[in-house]
Write an enzyme that holds these catalytic residues in place. Structure first.
Site, PDB file in Angstrom:
ATOM      1  N   ASN A  83       0.834  -1.185   0.000  1.00 49.84           N
ATOM      2  CA  ASN A  83       0.000   0.000   0.000  1.00 49.84           C
ATOM      3  C   ASN A  83       0.883   1.256   0.000  1.00 49.84           C
ATOM      4  O   ASN A  83       2.101   1.176  -0.111  1.00 49.84           O
ATOM      5  CB  ASN A  83      -0.943  -0.037   1.206  1.00 49.84           C
ATOM      6  CG  ASN A  83      -2.302   0.556   0.891  1.00 49.84           C
ATOM      7  OD1 ASN A  83      -2.387   1.610   0.276  1.00 49.84           O
ATOM      8  ND2 ASN A  83      -3.360  -0.113   1.316  1.00 49.84           N
ATOM      9  N   HIS A 113      24.088   2.888  10.866  1.00 53.51           N
ATOM     10  CA  HIS A 113      25.248   3.768  11.075  1.00 53.51           C
ATOM     11  C   HIS A 113      25.886   3.447  12.423  1.00 53.51           C
ATOM     12  O   HIS A 113      25.199   3.008  13.357  1.00 53.51           O
ATOM     13  CB  HIS A 113      24.811   5.233  11.038  1.00 53.51           C
ATOM     14  CG  HIS A 113      24.148   5.629   9.762  1.00 53.51           C
ATOM     15  ND1 HIS A 113      24.840   6.063   8.658  1.00 53.51           N
ATOM     16  CD2 HIS A 113      22.831   5.621   9.403  1.00 53.51           C
ATOM     17  CE1 HIS A 113      23.997   6.322   7.680  1.00 53.51           C
ATOM     18  NE2 HIS A 113      22.773   6.062   8.111  1.00 53.51           N
ATOM     19  N   GLY A 140       0.221  -1.427   9.143  1.00 54.51           N
ATOM     20  CA  GLY A 140       0.659  -0.075   8.844  1.00 54.51           C
ATOM     21  C   GLY A 140       1.621   0.505   9.868  1.00 54.51           C
ATOM     22  O   GLY A 140       1.591   0.174  11.044  1.00 54.51           O
ATOM     23  N   ALA A 158       0.109  -3.495  13.446  1.00 51.69           N
ATOM     24  CA  ALA A 158       0.420  -2.121  13.067  1.00 51.69           C
ATOM     25  C   ALA A 158       1.284  -1.433  14.121  1.00 51.69           C
ATOM     26  O   ALA A 158       1.133  -1.660  15.317  1.00 51.69           O
ATOM     27  CB  ALA A 158      -0.870  -1.336  12.861  1.00 51.69           C
ATOM     28  N   ARG A 181       0.768 -14.618  20.100  1.00 52.70           N
ATOM     29  CA  ARG A 181       0.231 -15.975  20.155  1.00 52.70           C
ATOM     30  C   ARG A 181       0.440 -16.637  18.806  1.00 52.70           C
ATOM     31  O   ARG A 181       0.753 -15.981  17.806  1.00 52.70           O
ATOM     32  CB  ARG A 181      -1.254 -15.970  20.506  1.00 52.70           C
ATOM     33  CG  ARG A 181      -2.162 -15.352  19.455  1.00 52.70           C
ATOM     34  CD  ARG A 181      -3.616 -15.498  19.843  1.00 52.70           C
ATOM     35  NE  ARG A 181      -4.538 -14.914  18.889  1.00 52.70           N
ATOM     36  CZ  ARG A 181      -5.012 -15.528  17.809  1.00 52.70           C
ATOM     37  NH1 ARG A 181      -4.602 -16.739  17.508  1.00 52.70           N
ATOM     38  NH2 ARG A 181      -5.878 -14.927  17.026  1.00 52.70           N
TER      39      ARG A 181
END
Length: 203
Positions: A83, A113, A140, A158, A181
């Site tokens: 997406n 870094h 997301g 998310a 789980r």
């Protein structure tokens, strides 16, 4: 070894030498073309993505905007969907399996870094590969850090930050991402938490 070879070997390297800056510029030009395509031209989208990525199976779809460093260091399997706002810093190999879905604002970082400011200010950086198995859904605003490995048949909730190895067949979430789980056969009959499917063709 030159700096490109050092980068691909996971060793400290300088990103502006030995053609690396030129490779990133070439990728940016292709990414710019992809991100500015008019809607409704799936053939051109597919053609550009296949020029950008190192390898891609059938059923490839990435929503614009999309950004990556090199592109040729990314391999995706069959039926890959991402997406909006996918970012992949692919200074090391990114390997993604079949039937993987990425929600908006997923970031895959292979680049890192040094911790100490003196070392960091030297300009050296490094990359560690990231791997995602088959049949994975990543929620997301999730970040995958250098060296992350996600097993097959797994869901990442998310907003997670994945910094290590997540096994096959689990629901995992959080910062730092941890297994919540196992995903079991009982989950098959529900489309969301305790809400069962009201159709018969989901299996």
């Amino acid at each position: 070894m030159d700096q490109r070879q050092r980068m691909l070997a996971g060793l400290p390297y300088k990103a502006w030498l030995d053609g690396l800056a030129e490779d990133r510029l070439a990728c940016k030009k292709l990414i710019y073309q992809f991100n500015h395509l008019p809607p409704g031209d799936p053939e051109q989208e597919d053609a550009l993505l296949r020029r950008i990525l190192g390898r891609a199976g059938g059923g490839l779809h990435i929503e614009a905007p999309f950004h990556c460093d090199y592109g040729w260091n990314i391999q995706v399997g069959e039926n890959f969907y991402a997406n909006y706002n996918l970012i992949i810093l692919d200074v090391a190999q990114v390997t993604i399996g079949d039937n993987v879905m990425l929600a908006p604002n997923v970031a895959i970082y292979t680049a890192g870094h040094p911790l100490h400011p003196d070392s960091r200010n030297s300009g050296y950086e490094y990359g560690l590969p990231v791997s995602i198995g088959d049949n994975v859904w990543i929620g997301g605003n999730t970040v995958l850090l250098p060296g992350a490995v996600i097993g097959s048949n797994t869901v990442i909730g998310a907003g997670s930050v994945v910094s290590g190895r997540i096994p096959d067949g689990v629901l995992a979430a959080g910062n730092r991402c941890q297994v919540i789980r196992a995903i079991t056969q009982a989950d098959r009959d529900f489309y969301y938490r305790d809400r069962p499917f009201d159709v018969a063709d989901y299996q």
